[in-house]
Scaffold this active site. Sequence first.
Site, short mmCIF file in Angstrom:
data_model
loop_
_atom_site.label_atom_id
_atom_site.label_comp_id
_atom_site.label_asym_id
_atom_site.label_seq_id
_atom_site.Cartn_x
_atom_site.Cartn_y
_atom_site.Cartn_z
N SER A 60 0.69 -1.21 0.03
CA SER A 60 -0.05 -0.13 0.18
C SER A 60 0.95 1.37 -0.03
O SER A 60 1.68 1.53 -0.77
CB SER A 60 -0.85 -0.04 1.03
OG SER A 60 -1.80 0.83 1.16
N ASP A 274 -1.60 1.48 -3.39
CA ASP A 274 -2.50 0.38 -4.15
C ASP A 274 -3.92 0.74 -4.60
O ASP A 274 -4.65 0.05 -4.77
CB ASP A 274 -2.36 -1.08 -3.24
CG ASP A 274 -3.18 -0.48 -1.82
OD1 ASP A 274 -3.09 0.50 -1.40
OD2 ASP A 274 -3.46 -1.87 -1.09
N ASP A 276 -6.48 1.85 -2.93
CA ASP A 276 -7.57 1.70 -1.91
C ASP A 276 -8.05 2.87 -1.34
O ASP A 276 -8.90 2.82 -0.42
CB ASP A 276 -7.75 0.24 -1.37
CG ASP A 276 -6.55 0.38 -0.18
OD1 ASP A 276 -5.66 1.35 -0.27
OD2 ASP A 276 -6.42 -0.52 0.52
N ALA A 367 -10.89 8.71 8.13
CA ALA A 367 -10.45 10.11 7.65
C ALA A 367 -9.47 10.17 6.58
O ALA A 367 -9.25 11.03 5.76
CB ALA A 367 -9.97 10.88 8.98
N ASN A 368 -8.63 9.06 6.65
CA ASN A 368 -7.20 8.99 5.80
C ASN A 368 -7.76 8.42 4.23
O ASN A 368 -6.97 8.36 3.45
CB ASN A 368 -6.58 8.20 6.14
CG ASN A 368 -6.80 6.50 6.45
OD1 ASN A 368 -7.75 6.07 5.84
ND2 ASN A 368 -6.21 5.69 7.10
N SER A 489 -0.31 2.09 17.26
CA SER A 489 -0.35 1.70 15.99
C SER A 489 -0.49 0.26 15.69
O SER A 489 0.06 -0.59 16.40
CB SER A 489 0.78 2.26 15.11
OG SER A 489 0.87 1.52 13.81
N ARG A 496 0.22 6.57 18.51
CA ARG A 496 -0.23 7.73 17.99
C ARG A 496 -1.01 8.71 18.63
O ARG A 496 -1.71 8.11 19.72
CB ARG A 496 -1.17 7.17 16.66
CG ARG A 496 -0.24 6.43 15.58
CD ARG A 496 -0.94 6.43 14.26
NE ARG A 496 -0.50 5.24 13.49
CZ ARG A 496 0.88 5.55 12.62
NH1 ARG A 496 1.49 6.68 12.80
NH2 ARG A 496 1.26 4.53 12.00
C1 16G Z 1 -3.97 0.18 7.73
C2 16G Z 1 -5.40 0.06 7.50
C3 16G Z 1 -6.16 1.39 7.57
C4 16G Z 1 -5.86 2.09 8.79
C5 16G Z 1 -4.32 1.92 9.05
C6 16G Z 1 -3.94 2.56 10.43
C7 16G Z 1 -6.57 -1.36 5.98
C8 16G Z 1 -6.93 -2.09 4.46
N1 16G Z 1 -5.74 -0.56 6.14
O1 16G Z 1 -3.27 0.81 6.54
O2 16G Z 1 -7.40 1.38 7.34
O3 16G Z 1 -6.25 3.27 8.92
O4 16G Z 1 -3.57 0.47 8.86
O5 16G Z 1 -2.74 2.44 10.67
O6 16G Z 1 -7.25 -1.83 6.79
P1 16G Z 1 -1.90 2.59 12.12
O7 16G Z 1 -2.47 1.52 13.16
O8 16G Z 1 -0.57 2.33 11.98
O9 16G Z 1 -2.57 3.82 12.74
MG MG Z 2 -3.73 1.11 0.47
#
Ligand code: 16G
Ligand code: MG
Length: 533
Positions: A60, A274, A276, A367-368, A489, A496
């Site tokens: 990703s 990727d 999405d 939000a992302n 995270s 975070r």
């Molecule tokens: C991953 C998740 C995304 C989430 C992010 C949070 C999927 C497909 N992707 O990229 O949704 O916002 O993790 O990352 O589920 P973090 O836990 O490091 O904050």
């Molecule tokens: Mg992605």
Amino acid sequence: LGVVWVVNCSQPCRLMLQYGTAGFRTTAKHLDHVMFRMGLLATLRSRKTKSTIGVMVTASHNPEEDNGLKLIDPMGEMVTPSWEGYATQLANAEQEVLCSALKDIIEKETINMSETASVFVGRDTRPSSQRLSQAVLDGVSCLGGQIQDYGLVTTPQLHYMVRCRNTHGCYGTDTLQGYYQKLSQAFIELTKNARNHTDDQKRLLVDGANGIGALKVRELEACLQSELQMVLFNDGSNGKLNYLCGADYVKVQQKPPQGINMGAGERCCSFDGDADRIVYYYNDSDGSFHLLDGDKIATLISTYLKELLTQAGLNLQIAVVQTAYANGSSTQYLEDIMKVTVSCTKTGVKHLHHAAQKFDIGVYFEANGHGTVLQLSEFIRLKASVDEKKHAAKLLENTINLINQATGDAISDMLVIEAVLAIRGMTVQEWDSIYTDLPNRQLTVKVADRRMIDTADAERRAVTPAGLQDSIDALVKKYTKARAFVRPSGTEDLVRVYAEAETQESADVLAHEVSLAVYHMAGGVGEKPKPLK
Ligand code: 16G
Ligand code: MG
């Protein structure tokens, strides 16, 4: 089994790998054996579910040197949590016990190994992806599974293919051509209802993050019959994947990607590596940057759907699913002005997807920029009789066809947003002004063990370490319209911190104060967090 495994995984590394929020993700050179083993696991999952399973090779928005893998379940959704556990076990099993680890899964899940198995495989544009997807294919062949290798596809395209196959064509045709045709036909039908659809309004600048999304936008372009005029930047012809560009960069840095040439007021969007995720943005005439994130997208789409439902005379419950990161202004607007149900879940698409399934219509966005709409197909059965209702029902039907219900999809989301803006004759500035975001700040803190922080209430409250939440509450009280939370995270080894408040200065100070509380109470390591300038 042994022979192929030796070829692919002669040096399994000793790192402990975890199937995390969105699958495995780490440096590409540590992944060969994991890929092969996930090929094995996917054939077991396919036999268990008597369905086609997907395996996507991608990391990703991570740097180009990383790679990763996501397993896709029969309806195109993320693999079920109990199998995430098997994935972790299998990825970390010592070579000598791999066969017995497989046998354990087969026994526990009572899998009939004489069932046929079918696995769809796709990959992103990373240099390591071809080699790693070959390891997946070897794993599938090793256990006698049938393979369909889609080669270069976006993650949501592979989710779509899996759903098409397992619904026997009801959802669409499981080819790239089928995907482009379904989306573009719906888009062209919808934009026939556009107001003042001038060339200016049809113009959209697209940042492809130098990744797979850029390639696929090029393929789609021809089918759109100039109803959308995309100007593609960061198309991968010379830049590096996700480097100073892409949705994650734009959202986190709150600034435009490099390599894009934005005129004042021009509508722009960025995909992630990727495809999405998507975010929109523009520069106004005095040069200041405006970001329209997942919350603004959810608001635009849910408002449009709510109106159509009313016009079509359909009494269905519409809900928006968000995470703790949703801007407070968006939640307030949705609840108080739009009067839609708002639900909050933990971070990660699988949690939002699951929560959205509980409503007649569930619009979910992080939000992302990750998100989509679920359950719209129910409408197809509801044919309206009166003319104006018929018109609204037709719009709904085409909107349904434009949405990738298997998962959030940057290409599909982009087309939905473009269609809604065209139908409403709305500029990006008008969309932006629906509500004003509260200033916010995100920071990270390094701690010895992030598992020390446990959260509750959809990650909005820290239950451990003791006293941390009380400190956060006391800090938040000092500011107007303030809110803050901390969470470990799920993708990186850090904690975070999120804070929002009435002014940027307050949000920045609050985020820093909360970071210090984490540092002192949750075993911070390295340098103490410094105040923002
Ligand atoms: C991953 C998740 C995304 C989430 C992010 C949070 C999927 C497909 N992707 O990229 O949704 O916002 O993790 O990352 O589920 P973090 O836990 O490091 O904050
Ligand atoms: Mg992605």
